[in-house]
Write an enzyme that holds these catalytic residues in place. Structure first.
Site, short mmCIF file in Angstrom:
data_model
loop_
_atom_site.label_atom_id
_atom_site.label_comp_id
_atom_site.label_asym_id
_atom_site.label_seq_id
_atom_site.Cartn_x
_atom_site.Cartn_y
_atom_site.Cartn_z
CD GLU A 186 -11.65 -30.82 31.35
OE1 GLU A 186 -12.49 -30.54 30.48
OE2 GLU A 186 -11.95 -31.37 32.44
CG ASP A 221 -16.78 -34.86 39.36
OD1 ASP A 221 -18.00 -34.95 39.18
OD2 ASP A 221 -16.24 -33.86 39.87
#
Length: 259
Positions: free
Chosen positions: A117, A163
């Site tokens: 992330e 994603d």
């Protein structure tokens, strides 16, 4: 894209689609008594609260997971329902697990997680949602670069979730080459891509390239009306390389539910 925060969209119908399929695949993969690796390129914060102002503002969770549960889409023993119940028991009734927590609930001692992330605030929240433990690796870096550097991971059995936010055209353009590179290095990995269905079908060229490069993959799409005026998402798509046995039964069931 550092401006994107999934809290506004957590628990929407696209999440229901993606997370139900992910939970079923992990349930199948963890039945075999062999360790596996789980990689996620755009992990987000991992844990969301659907009573947060951001989630309430969009109403996407109310039209998503809340609608699905009222309609009884998932029996109590469905892997997705089990993950939801576990997270709510630990974090409260309004808690909603992102895919990192769905995976964490399914994985066993000896399995390995690599979560990437890039957003600093989302990464800090991810660290809080998933305390350090054996086998867990959090990476504050570009997720595609992480996956390419790790492929093939150890253990070699496993699953990768991709994603992106799709806020940039380059998100679509990068995926086919990325999937080709990862599949070449990690030919036994289950590779799952999520993409939105939007007006004008910007995913079209990406999917055409993916289907040409991975002829045995599973493509599954569900359609639903925009949740509010001006909202562009009209459905949710998954492209899965090396789909586990039996996953088509779940995707067919979901197709009927989404109608």
């Amino acid at each position: 894209m550092l401006s994107y925060q999934h809290l506004y969209h957590a628990g929407n119908l696209a999440d229901v689609h993606k997370h139900a399929v992910l939970a079923v695949m992990l349930d199948y993969l963890t039945r075999k008594d062999k360790p596996l690796s789980y990689l996620e390129t755009h992990a987000g914060r991992g844990l969301y609260f659907l009573d947060a102002p951001e989630a309430v503002k969009t109403g996407e969770a109310a039209g998503g997971i809340a609608r699905a549960e009222v309609a009884g889409w998932f029996a109590a023993d469905h892997p997705y329902a089990r993950r939801l119940a576990e997270v709510r028991a630990a974090e409260g009734a309004t808690a909603y697990p992102g895919s990192p927590l769905i995976a964490a609930g399914a994985l066993r001692p000896g399995d390995v997680m690599h979560l990437a992330e890039l957003h600093p605030g989302e990464f800090a929240a991810l660290q809080a949602a998933l305390p350090a433990r054996a086998g867990l690796h959090l990476h504050r870096q570009d997720g595609l670069q992480m996956a390419l550097s790790l492929a093939p991971p150890m253990p070699r059995r496993g699953l990768m979730v991709v994603d992106p936010s799709y806020e940039l055209k380059s998100d679509y353009e990068a995926i086919p080459g990325f999937f080709a590179s990862v599949a070449r290095k990690w030919n036994v990995g289950v590779l799952m891509l999520w993409y939105p269905l939007l007006p004008g079908a910007p995913h079209g060229p990406m999917l055409a390239a993916l289907e040409a490069g991975h002829p045995g993959a599973l493509r599954h799409e569900v359609h639903f009306p925009p949740v509010r005026a001006g909202h562009r998402m009209q459905g949710s798509g998954l492209f899965i390389v090396n789909p586990p046995w039996g996953i088509e039964e779940e995707t067919q069931r979901l197709s009927k539910l989404f109608g």
